[in-house]
Design a protein around this motif. Structure first.
Motif, short mmCIF file in Angstrom:
data_model
loop_
_atom_site.label_atom_id
_atom_site.label_comp_id
_atom_site.label_asym_id
_atom_site.label_seq_id
_atom_site.Cartn_x
_atom_site.Cartn_y
_atom_site.Cartn_z
N SER A 48 0.74 -1.03 0.21
CA SER A 48 0.11 -0.04 0.09
C SER A 48 0.92 1.28 0.05
N TYR A 58 -3.36 3.92 -2.15
CA TYR A 58 -3.25 3.06 -3.29
C TYR A 58 -2.90 1.68 -2.74
N PHE A 59 -3.45 0.39 -3.08
CA PHE A 59 -3.27 -0.81 -2.58
C PHE A 59 -3.14 -1.91 -3.56
N LYS A 64 -6.56 -5.43 -1.15
CA LYS A 64 -7.89 -4.27 -1.30
C LYS A 64 -9.10 -4.87 -0.71
#
Length: 124
Positions: A48, A58-59, A64
């Motif tokens: 991440s 962001y992953f 997620k």
């Protein structure tokens, strides 16, 4: 300039942990913080990243919906909240800094130095 990871431990599948990445010697306000992990016998992989100025997260696809990332500017710290942990989440977790999450997307070879990491073990 130093980043220190903490918060790892042993947890059962389905459990939760929160990792911290505390910065010293510089302010995170204009940087991005990325998390990587490395399982035994496997390559280091991105987990991440968060852009500190605007908080954009962001992953990796593998985390997620289970992991969240946040920052506390006052504490100069980034947190990785890990929920619904799976056996495959086991590994040493590292945080890194750069001007943007573009570096995180390029992968772990982008970074020359690493901290000691924090061990996360998911086991029943």
């Amino acid at each position: 300039v130093q980043l220190v990871e903490s918060g790892g431990g042993l947890v059962q599948p389905g459990g939760s942990l929160t990792l911290s990445c505390a910065a010293s010697g510089f302010t995170l306000d204009y940087y991005a913080i990325g998390w990587f992990r490395q399982a035994p016998g496997k390559e280091r992989e991105g987990v991440s990243c968060i852009s500190i100025p605007d908080g954009s997260p962001y992953f990796a696809n593998s985390v997620k919906g289970r992991f969240t990332i946040s920052r506390d500017k006052a504490k100069n710290t980034v947190y990785l909240q890990m929920n619904s942990l799976k056996l495959e989440d086991t590994g040493v977790y590292y945080c890194t800094s750069d001007l943007s999450c573009s570096a995180w997307y390029r992968g772990p070879t982008t970074f020359a130095s690493w901290g000691q990491g924090s061990q996360v073990t998911v086991s029943s």
